[in-house]
Design a protein around this motif. Structure first.
Motif, short mmCIF file in Angstrom:
data_model
loop_
_atom_site.label_atom_id
_atom_site.label_comp_id
_atom_site.label_asym_id
_atom_site.label_seq_id
_atom_site.Cartn_x
_atom_site.Cartn_y
_atom_site.Cartn_z
N HIS A 143 0.83 -1.22 0.00
CA HIS A 143 0.00 0.00 0.00
C HIS A 143 0.86 1.26 0.00
N ILE A 144 1.95 1.21 0.76
CA ILE A 144 2.85 2.38 0.85
C ILE A 144 3.45 2.67 -0.52
N ILE A 145 3.92 1.62 -1.18
CA ILE A 145 4.55 1.80 -2.50
C ILE A 145 3.55 2.42 -3.47
N GLU A 146 2.30 1.90 -3.44
CA GLU A 146 1.27 2.44 -4.34
C GLU A 146 0.93 3.89 -3.99
N ARG A 147 0.85 4.18 -2.70
CA ARG A 147 0.51 5.52 -2.24
C ARG A 147 1.56 6.53 -2.71
#
Ligand SMILES: [Zn+2]
Length: 318
Positions: free
Chosen positions: A50-54
């Motif tokens: 999720h962090i990478i996508e965010r």
């Protein structure tokens, strides 16, 4: 420089409410350079993926100005993964724990589950920050909420829920030996500030306040557009607001965090009557005019908008 450590940029499925790109344009207009985004998005931000996508949504030239809190659940493995993300990614500023249900699905409401969060972090020797929304679920009275009488929201989420939850979080930190910092978000009363202040000698602890809890009291909810002022935690009575202002002037509150929480007006005035106020829009006037009018010194305002925040997150912000 000014930093807002508590904004809800939404984005993704909720782009109709707000986006990271647009939140930066609001921040720029309000004189705020860096923002810390909250993870109760749809879906919530709880994993490295999720962090990478965010972070892909952040304009390249704002990568030094954007930080994200990663959500905590009651799953020890998820908590440990979140702690690793805080270490691994400069832009992940800390963990966010919703110790009561607010907006979105991200919350850890049972005391025993909350203990697991601190225990898991103590086990891995986490030294970062956990920001907590303190609101004890079992003390909330949702049955009192009546949209025809907006001020009933303030009774449905009583101050007691914030105070008791704050007390519990401090106890959990002591019991588990968690040695990172705990930050109590958007405190609304002197009682909460006193709890934080009393704990400072023993544990790393900070608290923040929003512009709206300092400027307004619950009587705003009796206006014809009172539903716009529905937020969590709710606006409090006048006496509580006066005491909170005094705490601020006494330097007992570490920083200003707007809890910028945009929704469409229709979602606030009609079902589902969303909670949240876009308070980043109040920021410039609040720090340049309102706080000085209360008697806040330039030095105090500098600390609350920058200095104390920098000190707490120095390793990330450098
Ligand atoms: Zn918030």
């Amino acid at each position: 420089m000014k930093i807002d450590p508590h904004v809800h940029c939404r984005d993704g499925k909720q782009s109709y409410k707000e986006t990271i790109v647009h939140a930066f344009s609001v921040a720029d207009a309000q004189g705020v350079q860096k923002i810390f985004d909250m993870p109760n998005t749809d879906p919530p931000i709880t994993t490295e993926e999720h962090i990478i996508e965010r972070l892909k949504l952040v304009p390249e030239d704002r990568m030094d100005d954007y930080y994200i809190w990663i959500g905590a659940s009651s799953d020890a493995n998820q908590i440990k993964e979140a702690a690793v993300c805080v270490e691994k990614y400069r832009n992940v500023i800390g963990l966010k724990l919703y110790a009561g249900t607010s907006v979105g699905d991200l919350s850890v409401v049972e005391l025993e589950d909350q203990r697991k969060v601190y225990q898991a972090l103590a086990d891995v020797g986490y030294k970062g920050t956990v920001a907590v929304h303190c609101d004890k679920e079992s003390l909330m009275k949702p049955e009192l909420w009546d949209p025809k009488n907006p001020i009933s929201h303030c009774q449905a989420r009583p101050l007691e829920a914030e105070v008791i939850s704050t007390k519990e979080q401090i106890e959990l930190v002591r019991e588990t030996g968690y040695s990172g910092r705990i930050h109590i978000c958007h405190i609304t009363s002197d009682e909460t500030v006193m709890l934080v202040d009393g704990a400072r000698r023993n544990i790393p602890i900070t608290c923040g306040v929003t512009p709206h809890h300092i400027i307004w009291d619950e009587s705003m909810m009796e206006r014809p557009d009172g539903l716009l002022y529905k937020m969590n935690p709710p606006l409090r009575d006048q006496k509580t607001v006066s005491a909170l202002r005094k705490c601020l002037l006494d330097g007992k509150i570490d920083w200003i965090e707007t809890d910028y929480a945009p929704h469409q007006v229709g979602e606030k005035m009609f079902p589902p009557y969303m909670s949240g106020y876009p308070s980043l829009c109040l920021y410039k006037d609040f720090v340049e005019n309102f706080l000085p009018s209360l008697g806040a010194s330039e030095e105090l305002i500098e600390k609350m908008t920058y200095g104390n925040i920098w000190k707490a997150f120095e390793n990330k912000l450098q």
